[in-house]
Scaffold this motif. Structure first.
Motif, short mmCIF file in Angstrom:
data_model
loop_
_atom_site.label_atom_id
_atom_site.label_comp_id
_atom_site.label_asym_id
_atom_site.label_seq_id
_atom_site.Cartn_x
_atom_site.Cartn_y
_atom_site.Cartn_z
N GLN A 1 0.82 -1.21 0.00
CA GLN A 1 0.00 0.00 0.00
C GLN A 1 0.85 1.27 0.00
OE1 GLN A 1 -2.73 -0.53 -1.07
NE2 GLN A 1 -4.29 -0.17 0.48
N ARG A 2 1.90 1.24 0.83
CA ARG A 2 2.72 2.43 0.96
C ARG A 2 3.46 2.72 -0.37
NH1 ARG A 2 7.49 3.25 3.01
NH2 ARG A 2 7.70 1.02 3.41
N LEU A 3 3.96 1.65 -0.97
CA LEU A 3 4.70 1.82 -2.22
C LEU A 3 3.78 2.24 -3.35
CD1 LEU A 3 7.02 -1.26 -1.88
CD2 LEU A 3 7.58 1.14 -1.49
N ARG A 4 2.55 1.78 -3.25
CA ARG A 4 1.57 2.16 -4.25
C ARG A 4 1.33 3.66 -4.21
NH1 ARG A 4 -4.04 1.87 -5.01
NH2 ARG A 4 -4.44 1.66 -2.80
N ARG A 5 1.20 4.17 -3.00
CA ARG A 5 1.00 5.61 -2.85
C ARG A 5 2.24 6.37 -3.28
NH1 ARG A 5 -0.59 4.51 2.49
NH2 ARG A 5 -2.55 3.41 2.24
N LYS A 6 3.40 5.86 -2.87
CA LYS A 6 4.64 6.57 -3.14
C LYS A 6 4.97 6.60 -4.63
CE LYS A 6 9.45 6.45 -1.52
NZ LYS A 6 10.40 5.67 -0.71
N TYR A 7 4.73 5.51 -5.34
CA TYR A 7 5.15 5.43 -6.74
C TYR A 7 4.00 5.38 -7.74
CZ TYR A 7 9.68 4.32 -4.63
OH TYR A 7 10.84 4.36 -3.91
N GLY A 8 2.77 5.51 -7.26
CA GLY A 8 1.64 5.49 -8.18
C GLY A 8 1.47 4.16 -8.91
N LEU A 9 1.82 3.10 -8.21
CA LEU A 9 1.80 1.76 -8.78
C LEU A 9 0.38 1.22 -8.92
CD1 LEU A 9 4.01 -0.57 -9.11
CD2 LEU A 9 3.53 -1.10 -6.72
N SER A 10 0.09 0.57 -10.05
CA SER A 10 -1.17 -0.17 -10.15
C SER A 10 -0.93 -1.60 -9.69
CB SER A 10 -1.66 -0.23 -11.60
OG SER A 10 -1.81 1.05 -12.12
N VAL A 11 -1.94 -2.17 -9.03
CA VAL A 11 -1.76 -3.52 -8.52
C VAL A 11 -2.89 -4.43 -9.01
CG1 VAL A 11 -1.62 -4.97 -6.45
CG2 VAL A 11 -0.58 -2.69 -6.44
N LEU A 12 -2.50 -5.56 -9.58
CA LEU A 12 -3.46 -6.63 -9.84
C LEU A 12 -3.21 -7.67 -8.76
CD1 LEU A 12 -5.52 -8.36 -11.31
CD2 LEU A 12 -3.75 -9.03 -12.93
N PHE A 13 -4.16 -7.75 -7.83
CA PHE A 13 -3.98 -8.59 -6.66
C PHE A 13 -4.87 -9.81 -6.78
CE2 PHE A 13 -4.74 -9.69 -2.18
CZ PHE A 13 -3.44 -9.66 -1.69
N ILE A 14 -4.26 -10.98 -6.68
CA ILE A 14 -5.01 -12.22 -6.85
C ILE A 14 -5.13 -12.91 -5.50
CG2 ILE A 14 -4.85 -14.52 -7.86
CD1 ILE A 14 -3.61 -13.14 -10.29
N SER A 15 -6.35 -13.31 -5.16
CA SER A 15 -6.55 -13.84 -3.82
C SER A 15 -7.82 -14.68 -3.76
CB SER A 15 -6.65 -12.68 -2.83
OG SER A 15 -6.88 -13.17 -1.53
N HIS A 16 -7.90 -15.56 -2.76
CA HIS A 16 -9.17 -16.21 -2.50
C HIS A 16 -9.76 -15.70 -1.19
CE1 HIS A 16 -6.20 -18.59 -0.31
NE2 HIS A 16 -7.16 -18.64 0.59
N ASP A 17 -9.10 -14.72 -0.60
CA ASP A 17 -9.48 -14.25 0.74
C ASP A 17 -10.31 -12.96 0.64
OD1 ASP A 17 -9.62 -13.16 3.29
OD2 ASP A 17 -7.58 -13.78 3.81
N LEU A 18 -11.62 -13.13 0.83
CA LEU A 18 -12.52 -11.99 0.66
C LEU A 18 -12.27 -10.88 1.67
CD1 LEU A 18 -15.80 -13.97 0.05
CD2 LEU A 18 -14.70 -12.46 -1.59
N SER A 19 -11.90 -11.26 2.89
CA SER A 19 -11.72 -10.20 3.88
C SER A 19 -10.47 -9.38 3.58
CB SER A 19 -11.69 -10.76 5.30
OG SER A 19 -11.04 -12.00 5.34
N LEU A 20 -9.46 -10.02 3.05
CA LEU A 20 -8.25 -9.31 2.66
C LEU A 20 -8.56 -8.34 1.51
CD1 LEU A 20 -5.23 -9.33 3.42
CD2 LEU A 20 -4.87 -10.97 1.57
N VAL A 21 -9.30 -8.84 0.54
CA VAL A 21 -9.69 -8.03 -0.61
C VAL A 21 -10.56 -6.86 -0.16
CG1 VAL A 21 -11.17 -8.10 -2.65
CG2 VAL A 21 -9.42 -9.85 -2.31
N HIS A 22 -11.46 -7.14 0.75
CA HIS A 22 -12.32 -6.09 1.29
C HIS A 22 -11.48 -4.98 1.91
CE1 HIS A 22 -15.24 -4.03 3.76
NE2 HIS A 22 -14.64 -4.44 4.86
#
Ligand code: ATP
Ligand code: ATP
Ligand code: SF4
Ligand code: MG
Ligand code: MG
Lengths: 339, 264
Positions: free
Chosen positions: A216-237
């Motif tokens: 999250q921090r690096l995303r803010r710092k560098y304007g990174l887009s993330v494709l996040f793959i998961s089966h964990d709904l609470s994490l995604v939430h």
């Protein structure tokens, strides 16, 4: 090359409405070749990821998450995986890109981290040297600049003693440290898109949180887009801005997190949310979903979820299931979504 | 009808286990103190959760309880019957009345054996007659929600969730007083995981099974377990009613653990 990363502002506030999406998948279908047969494992999937956006693909095992990630990276030879439809990175088609150009993108503007970091770290090479190799491949930094960059990267992923970690071999690191080292390596060349395939599934929750906060921090710092793959709904939430829900290679529902998770319209998403364990009030049970996830070899026409769907009727077996727009940015592939 | 005694309390006291590992010819051997004096009681019909980070000793504890691993010291009793302790020989696994289910339903079933044979293996060893075994297998299969004709099939004909049911059936057929489940739902799809969790709740209600349920997933503990014990570095750092521990954790590691769990 127009894909260079230095055109991006550093603060990450570039998710403008009209900017071309960093990644767009349009009517993406994937086929695995098995001898003379062709098995469709992903059907007609479309989604977009804007600059700086955190997009999550969720789904149970076999739903096609990893195959979609690998098709973007083209990590599978064309003799094994056939791609139909289009994948675009910053407005340029990836599917028609020659392999040498693709190689330049991989580990450069697009990079990927995996569930098991040991599969992508070289056990015989110190961590710092491995990062340096990708820097040599994708940048023209000189030796001193590379050393500085390695230190910055390892600091970015919260190593207190970057020089010490740089000299260590992967087996000397714990699982969480390895995953952080892999993130440092993935970010070495300022990617615009980070693909993370279940990066925290093998980690303890306390370390999972650490890794997620770093992303999250690096995303803010560098304007990174993330494709996040998961089966964990609470994490995604907790972390995603937009979500796509896959089932049997079909994108069942996609849209902003607050819609898809917050007030899902698709019976599968709703059922999946009902499978998430948690506190039981007055002994009441979650119903879960009966039956099992079908395998690509058993797919019949009609809706892939119909054997397990409580809202299914005859029409669900016969017709082509339409995609319904529930709002300009929220859609569900179902004959009877909750309105 | 499969029954359990429904009266046996399990008491573990000061269980210790240290692993010694040689690090090649010249390096000093290292030791891992996997269990450093773990004590707990589990009541009849209780579902007792054990959580903690990777490497904290959960599986080692499970293996010591069922007798797959020898403890260094400490004692264990079940319903007043001593299973191990100072000055006595350990009761062998088959006589303990504790059965175990593992994480990986693929690895723990012999692919060449019919499901019915696999389930009845323990009964055959104990000398039960064939027809009686077959009845018992059919009964146990229905208990875990599988049809009796599953007995004639092979493991590859089943999905992951169904295989885990088979593993649970294989444990239950021995009429254990206790079931120890080590990450038994972690490898399953979440839609299937919920089916197994509900099945375990049913088994507790219907046959009075007591369960020690080991997991790294706090939300599963919240759903399933009456009581939870939190382990850290080979020690039990906190123990109590699940809701109390989750709402009001006392230990600092428990606090970190619970605050790290993503919530829906
Ligand atoms: N090499 C292969 N040959 C044949 N089929 C394959 C191959 N790799 C994957 N598949 C099939 O493709 C489908 C999609 O697999 P994929 O690995 O993308 O699923 P996933 O969503 O990542 O699942 P998981 O959560 O288990 O990682 C599955 O049904 C799988 O059986
Ligand atoms: N046979 C063995 N020989 C040496 N060390 C071992 C052995 N088995 C376990 N250990 C060590 O004992 C400690 C506890 O391991 P254990 O498998 O009980 O942890 P765990 O809590 O089950 O972890 P996980 O959540 O990863 O399954 C670890 O440090 C482990 O490396
Ligand atoms: S199309 Fe029919 S079977 Fe499929 S999810 Fe919608 S209601 Fe259920
Ligand atoms: Mg995968
Ligand atoms: Mg374990």
């Amino acid at each position: 090359m127009t894909l260079s990363s230095d055109t991006r502002p550093a603060d990450g506030t570039i998710a403008g409405q009209n900017a071309a999406p960093v990644l767009s998948a349009r009517n993406l279908s994937l086929y695995i070749r098995e001898g003379r047969n062709r098995i469709r494992i992903v059907s007609d999937v479309s989604f977009e990821i804007a600059a700086g956006e955190f997009f999550a693909l969720v789904g149970e095992s076999g739903s096609g998450k990893t195959m979609i990630a690998r098709s973007i990276m083209r990590l599978l030879p064309a003799s094994m995986l056939e791609i139909e439809g289009d994948l675009e990175f910053c407005g340029k088609s990836l599917t028609s890109l020659p392999e040498n150009r693709m190689r330049a993108l991989r580990g450069g503007a697009i990079s990927m981290i995996f569930q098991e970091p040991m599969t992508s770290l070289d056990p015989l090479m110190p961590v710092g040297r491995q990062i340096e190799e990708t820097l040599e491949l994708h940048s023209d930094l000189n030796r001193r600049q590379r050393a500085e960059r390695i230190e910055t990267l390892l600091t970015d992923v919260r190593f207190a003693e970057p020089a010490k970690v740089a000299a260590m071999f992967p087996h000397e690191l714990s699982g969480g440290m390895r995953q952080r080292a892999m993130i440092a390596m993935a970010l070495a060349n300022n990617p615009q898109l980070l693909i993370a395939d279940e990066p925290t599934t093998a980690l303890d929750v306390t370390i999972q949180r650490e890794v997620m906060e770093i992303i999250q921090r690096l995303r803010r710092k560098y304007g990174l887009s993330v494709l996040f793959i998961s089966h964990d709904l609470s994490l995604v939430h907790q972390y995603a801005e937009r979500v796509g829900v896959l089932y049997g290679g079909v994108l069942m529902e996609a849209g902003p997190e607050r819609d898809v998770i917050g007030r899902s319209a698709h019976p599968y998403t709703q059922a999946l949310l009902n499978c998430a364990p948690g506190r039981r009030v007055a002994g009441e049970r979650r119903r879960g979903i009966g039956g099992t996830v079908p395998s690509p070899r058993d797919w019949a026409p009609g809706c892939r979820f119909r054997d397990r769907c409580e809202r299914a009727d005859a029409a669900c077996a016969n017709s082509e299931i339409p995609v319904k727009d529930l709002s300009p940015e929220w859609r569900a592939k179902c004959l009877r979504p909750t309105e | 009808m499969i029954q359990t005694s429904q009266t046996a309390t399990m008491s573990a006291r000061d269980v210790c286990k240290t692993f010694h590992r040689s690090n090649g010819w010249f390096a000093k051997p290292s030791e891992t103190r996997a269990l450093q004096g773990v004590s707990f009681d589990v009541e009849p019909k209780e579902i007792f959760g054990i959580v903690g980070e990777s490497g904290c000793g959960k599986s080692t504890l499970a293996r010591v309880l069922v007798g797959l691993e020898n403890q260094d010291s400490g004692s264990l009793s079940l319903g007043g019957r001593k299973l191990f302790g100072p000055g006595m020989a350990d009761v062998p696994p088959v006589k303990r009345g504790i059965q175990m289910v593992f994480q990986d339903p693929y690895a723990s079933l012999n692919p060449r054996m019919q499901v019915g044979e696999a389930i009845a293996e323990g009964l055959a060893i104990s000398g039960m007659a064939r027809s009686e075994r077959e009845d018992r297998v059919a009964e146990t299969l229905s208990l875990v929600g599988l049809s009796p004709d599953a007995a004639q099939k092979h493991p590859f004909q089943f999905s992951g969730g169904q295989r885990q049911r088979i593993c649970i059936a294989r444990a239950l057929v021995m009429e254990p007083e206790f079931l120890v489940a080590d990450e038994a739902v972690s490898a399953l799809d979440i839609s299937v995981q919920m089916q197994i969790l509900n099945m375990l709740l049913d088994l507790r209600d219907r046959i009075g099974l007591s369960i020690i349920f080991i997991t790294h997933d706090i939300s599963v503990v919240e759903y399933l377990c009456d009581t939870v014990m939190v382990m850290y570095g080979g020690k039990a750092v906190e123990r109590g009613k699940t809701a109390d521990v989750l709402d009001n954790p006392q230990d600092s590691y428990t606090q970190t653990l619970i605050s790290s769990v993503p919530r829906l």
